[in-house]
Enzyme design. Structure first.
Site, PDB file in Angstrom:
ATOM      1  CD1 TRP A  83     -15.273  -8.241   4.175  1.00 24.32           C
ATOM      2  CD2 TRP A  83     -15.672  -8.648   6.343  1.00 24.32           C
ATOM      3  NE1 TRP A  83     -14.644  -9.419   4.511  1.00 24.32           N
ATOM      4  CE2 TRP A  83     -14.872  -9.688   5.827  1.00 24.32           C
ATOM      5  CE3 TRP A  83     -16.060  -8.692   7.682  1.00 24.32           C
ATOM      6  CZ2 TRP A  83     -14.445 -10.747   6.598  1.00 24.32           C
ATOM      7  CZ3 TRP A  83     -15.638  -9.753   8.459  1.00 24.32           C
ATOM      8  CH2 TRP A  83     -14.826 -10.774   7.914  1.00 24.32           C
ATOM      9  CG  ASN A 123      -1.838  -1.205   1.197  1.00 23.69           C
ATOM     10  OD1 ASN A 123      -2.365  -1.571   0.146  1.00 23.69           O
ATOM     11  ND2 ASN A 123      -2.034  -1.843   2.338  1.00 23.69           N
ATOM     12  NE  ARG A 159     -10.801 -11.729  -0.283  1.00 25.99           N
ATOM     13  CZ  ARG A 159     -10.409 -11.218   0.868  1.00 25.99           C
ATOM     14  NH1 ARG A 159     -11.294 -10.953   1.811  1.00 25.99           N
ATOM     15  NH2 ARG A 159      -9.144 -10.952   1.087  1.00 25.99           N
ATOM     16  CD  GLU A 210       2.460 -11.118  -1.267  1.00 26.78           C
ATOM     17  OE1 GLU A 210       2.751 -10.557  -2.341  1.00 26.78           O
ATOM     18  OE2 GLU A 210       1.595 -10.669  -0.499  1.00 26.78           O
ATOM     19  CD  GLU A 237      -3.241  -9.494   7.686  1.00 29.36           C
ATOM     20  OE1 GLU A 237      -2.332  -9.544   6.843  1.00 29.36           O
ATOM     21  OE2 GLU A 237      -4.348  -8.997   7.453  1.00 29.36           O
ATOM     22  CG  ASP A 284      -5.882 -11.562   2.692  1.00 21.49           C
ATOM     23  OD1 ASP A 284      -4.651 -11.654   2.665  1.00 21.49           O
ATOM     24  OD2 ASP A 284      -6.488 -10.506   2.953  1.00 21.49           O
ATOM     25  CD  GLU A 302      -6.976  -5.401   0.458  1.00 20.11           C
ATOM     26  OE1 GLU A 302      -5.885  -4.947   0.798  1.00 20.11           O
ATOM     27  OE2 GLU A 302      -7.560  -6.318   1.062  1.00 20.11           O
ATOM     28  CE  LYS A 347      -2.149 -11.200  -0.101  1.00 25.36           C
ATOM     29  NZ  LYS A 347      -2.983 -10.565   0.942  1.00 25.36           N
TER      30      LYS A 347
HETATM   31  C1  BDP Z   1      -4.419  -8.165   3.680  1.00 24.09           C
HETATM   32  C2  BDP Z   1      -3.923  -7.250   4.748  1.00 24.09           C
HETATM   33  C3  BDP Z   1      -3.680  -5.864   4.258  1.00 24.09           C
HETATM   34  C4  BDP Z   1      -2.791  -5.936   3.032  1.00 24.09           C
HETATM   35  C5  BDP Z   1      -3.402  -6.830   1.997  1.00 24.09           C
HETATM   36  C6  BDP Z   1      -2.459  -7.085   0.821  1.00 24.09           C
HETATM   37  O1  BDP Z   1      -4.881  -7.217   5.795  1.00 24.09           O
HETATM   38  O2  BDP Z   1      -3.094  -5.134   5.306  1.00 24.09           O
HETATM   39  O3  BDP Z   1      -2.578  -4.674   2.502  1.00 24.09           O
HETATM   40  O4  BDP Z   1      -3.652  -8.097   2.542  1.00 24.09           O
HETATM   41  O5  BDP Z   1      -1.832  -8.131   0.824  1.00 24.09           O
HETATM   42  O6  BDP Z   1      -4.263  -9.445   4.167  1.00 24.09           O
HETATM   43  O7  BDP Z   1      -2.370  -6.259  -0.073  1.00 24.09           O
END
Ligand code: BDP
Length: 702
Positions: free
Chosen positions: A542, A212, A338, A389, A395, A367, A293, A362
């Site tokens: 959400w 980000n 999703r 990734e 997290e 996620d 996002e 990923k």
């Molecule tokens: C989510 C995270 C967020 C990240 C996003 C990402 O909560 O903070 O910016 O993935 O990977 O899991 O871009």
């Protein structure tokens, strides 16, 4: 004992504590008395410094350099630094190594039996020295060495999510270790130690800033700062990368568009890249989060991900730079599953990217959940090199408060069979295959590193950084063996310490899954913090209900061909296996299927009973981890013992929180009991709803 003095954990797995006086260490001393190791600059100097520290710490001996060959000595270098190598029988083997490979072997040279650490390149020598030290740290015999190592993936990169203001997105170990205020002039020792740790496991790239992104990281003043880090990392073989905010030409370039088809935009990036390489001649390239996002991207201008990635790749190409283009995209539309978004968006672009672009999904299609099936893009984009990734920062696995060894999670993904080219096309092989077919291959990890004295918040978090690096070097390595190396280097080679530590590590990830999201459940964590249970979260933007779809009859999401169709993104026979509720592995059951509460599981239990059983088992496993750890009292230093012991207490409380919060919520729908012989929830569901995460309740984030 000597090694029982207090330790903060700062030294990571490179502690080099004395091996003591015994037969083995005496034999090590004999073999390391004299060293031929020419070279005083760059990676060779770094390697020599490391060897000196290692020999002095482990064996209490000084590095004694000599130019005369003697029996039992160490000979370290490249054919450039030691021309004598060219005359040896093993010379062709050195020539056959990759750019980062090395040999460690006992050989005869000029009639003397010596130990050779040889590589084609200086960085290969550094990697070889770290490996050699590891052999002693883990008390391996040094007599019959015939080690030949080449990394199986070429780009092994940490993706820091560090913000320019010093915070770390989803970081739980303090602040960013990049001290931007004092860069580029002040080079902290921590940077060097970070680089040493990375090099010791073969990590060769670091994206310095958050996906980000802030456009200003590409401004000249910030680039100069980044160049200071690049200078520190260079001898350790680590290249610096930056995230590129797609709107940078507008935000800092004075243009009114960032359209990748606009010649002015293209020129802006070309000039920017030229400037970057003038400051950082070995700059690695860009990592981009686009149209994901809320981040800007090529789709803002009606262009595709490939258009955006290719524009950047074209200007990086002359310098050997790379683009990592993330595939973490999803539509924020509730009616669309999703899980299928990333594949649907990227699959049609297969083969449309320039040759220095990686598409980076990923490990799983949602996620970074505690458990996900592998992302179907692996095996789904044969004509595009993919970089995988992983998230090392926890997290969704208890932040830095829970002991969760992720090596097992990484291995589970890497060894998943995609069947892209028939049986045996594991994710790992898919990644390695790009090296053959496209000449490049990669893997990325979002690290858990911060300013905490022990780097990762939880001492055992270090193992996840370590395991990522080792698996990046060899994605077919065993996570159990990696854990063993780490535990030996971090704690002790004594079996009475090792066996409990390894048992704890090996059970820890499954325990976490059990007390949080067993049987394929996912994304039911606290909406804000991503820790603690919140399967009840439900707002117009959400809702957790999209992820569990709970009703009075059933739970789980139907992702079969007749449901959202996510299973269709996998090759046969993976598709059939997931599609059929009878063959779908129980750990993915509720991921792919909607299942009635009274469904009979393979164990003979009903789904409800099985679910209850998993949640309780998870808490019991944490208690077992506590018990095993308490047996280590007095066997490891007090400081690290207490640190882990008290975090395990915290983990137990949170595990109970998860278990009770989730089961009470599910029970509202199933109407089924938690058997009376089990420990009953201490609080009401209302209570858990008010404080979904005991140590960080919602109000804090408002
Ligand atoms: C989510 C995270 C967020 C990240 C996003 C990402 O909560 O903070 O910016 O993935 O990977 O899991 O871009």
């Amino acid at each position: 004992m000597q090694w029982l003095h207090a330790e903060s954990g700062y030294e990571l797995w490179l502690r080099y504590k004395p091996l003591g006086n015994n037969e083995l260490s005496e034999s090590y001393r004999q073999r390391n008395r004299k060293v031929l190791f020419p070279g005083e600059t760059g990676s060779l100097a770094a390697a020599k410094k490391e060897l000196r520290a290692g020999l002095s710490g482990l064996l209490g001996i000084d590095l004694a350099e000599t130019e005369t060959l003697e029996d039992n000595m160490l000979i370290i270098g490249t054919p450039q630094s030691i021309p004598l190598f060219r005359k040896q029988a093993f010379y062709p083997e050195i020539e056959g190594l990759s750019d980062e490979g090395y040999l460690i072997q006992n050989s005869k040279m000029e009639g003397k039996m010596v130990t050779v650490i040889a590589a084609r390149t200086d960085i290969g020598v550094l990697y070889g020295v770290f490996h050699y030290l590891r052999l002693m740290q883990t008390t391996q015999p040094l007599e019959q060495l015939a080690i030949k190592e080449n990394p199986k993936l070429r780009y092994r990169v940490l993706n820091h999510w560090d913000n320019l203001n010093g915070t770390v997105e989803r970081g739980y170990a303090g602040y960013s270790i990049w001290n931007w205020e004092r860069l580029p002039f002040y080079k902290e020792q921590r940077y060097i130690d970070y680089a040493r740790a990375n090099a010791s496991v073969g990590i060769n790239g670091a994206v310095l800033n958050n996906v980000n992104a802030q456009a200003k990281s590409l401004r000249t003043d910030w680039l100069v700062k980044a160049s200071g880090l690049a200078d520190v990392f260079r001898p350790y073989g680590i290249k610096v990368y930056l995230t590129a905010k797609f709107s940078a030409p507008r935000e800092i370039g004075g243009l009114d568009t960032a359209n990748p088809k606009d010649p002015q935009v293209q020129k802006w990036w070309k000039d920017k890249v030229e400037e970057i390489y003038s400051l950082i001649p070995d700059f690695g390239g860009f990592l981009v989060k686009a149209n994901s996002e809320g981040q800007p991207g090529p789709q803002d201008y009606g262009c595709s991900h490939a258009d955006g990635a290719n524009m950047l790749a074209e200007v990086l190409e002359p310098y050997g730079g790379i683009v990592f283009w993330r595939a973490f995209v999803y539509q924020n539309e509730r009616q669309v599953d999703r899980v299928i978004n990333g594949y649907n968006e990227f699959k049609p672009l297969d083969g449309k990217f320039r040759k220095n672009v990686f598409v980076q999904p990923k490990n799983g299609p949602i996620d970074f959940q505690p458990r996900e099936p592998f992302h179907p893009l692996f095996g789904g984009m044969p004509d595009t090199p993919l970089s995988l990734e992983f998230q090392i920062t926890q997290e969704n696995l208890g932040h830095a408060g829970h002991l969760v060894y992720l090596g097992t999670l990484f291995e589970e993904t890497l060894q998943s069979d995609t069947y892209e080219n028939g049986k045996g096309s594991t994710v790992s092989k898919v990644l390695q295959n790009y090296q053959k077919t496209h000449g490049i291959s990669a893997i990325a990890g979002v690290p858990n590193i911060g300013t905490d004295l022990n780097w990762t918040g939880h001492l055992f978090g270090q193992a996840n950084w370590y395991a990522f690096g080792r698996l990046a070097w060899n994605p077919d390595a065993s996570s159990a063996e990696i854990a063993e190396d780490w535990a030996k280097m971090t704690f002790s080679n004594e079996d009475s310490v090792l066996s409990p530590v390894l048992r704890i590590m090996q059970m820890s990830r499954e325990a976490y899954v059990n007390y949080t999201m067993p049987l394929g459940l996912n994304h039911i964590m606290n909406y804000d913090t991503h820790n603690g249970p919140e399967p009840w979260h439900d707002d117009p933007v959400w809702t957790a209900f999209d992820y569990h779809k709970i009703t009075e009859d059933s739970i789980g999401v139907n992702r079969t061909a007749g449901g959202t169709g996510a299973v269709l993104q996998y090759h046969s026979p993976v598709y059939e296996k997931f599609e059929n509720i009878k063959t779908c592995p129980p750990e993915y059951l509720l991921w792919f299927h909607r299942v009635p509460w009274d469904y009979k599981m393979p164990s003979g239990k009903t789904l409800w009973d099985e679910l209850v059983c998993h949640y309780y088992k998870g808490v019991d496993e944490v208690r077992l981890m506590q018990k095993l750890w308490s047996g280590l009292k007095g066997k490891i230093d007090r400081e690290r013992f207490d640190h882990v012991a008290s975090l395990l207490e915290y983990q137990e409380q949170e595990a109970i929180w998860w278990r009770d919060g989730c089961l009470l919520f599910f029970q509202e729908y199933s109407g089924l009991p938690i058997p009376a012989d089990l420990e009953q929830p201490e609080h009401s569901l209302k209570y858990y709803k008010t404080i979904p995460f005991p140590h960080d309740w919602k109000g804090l984030y408002e």
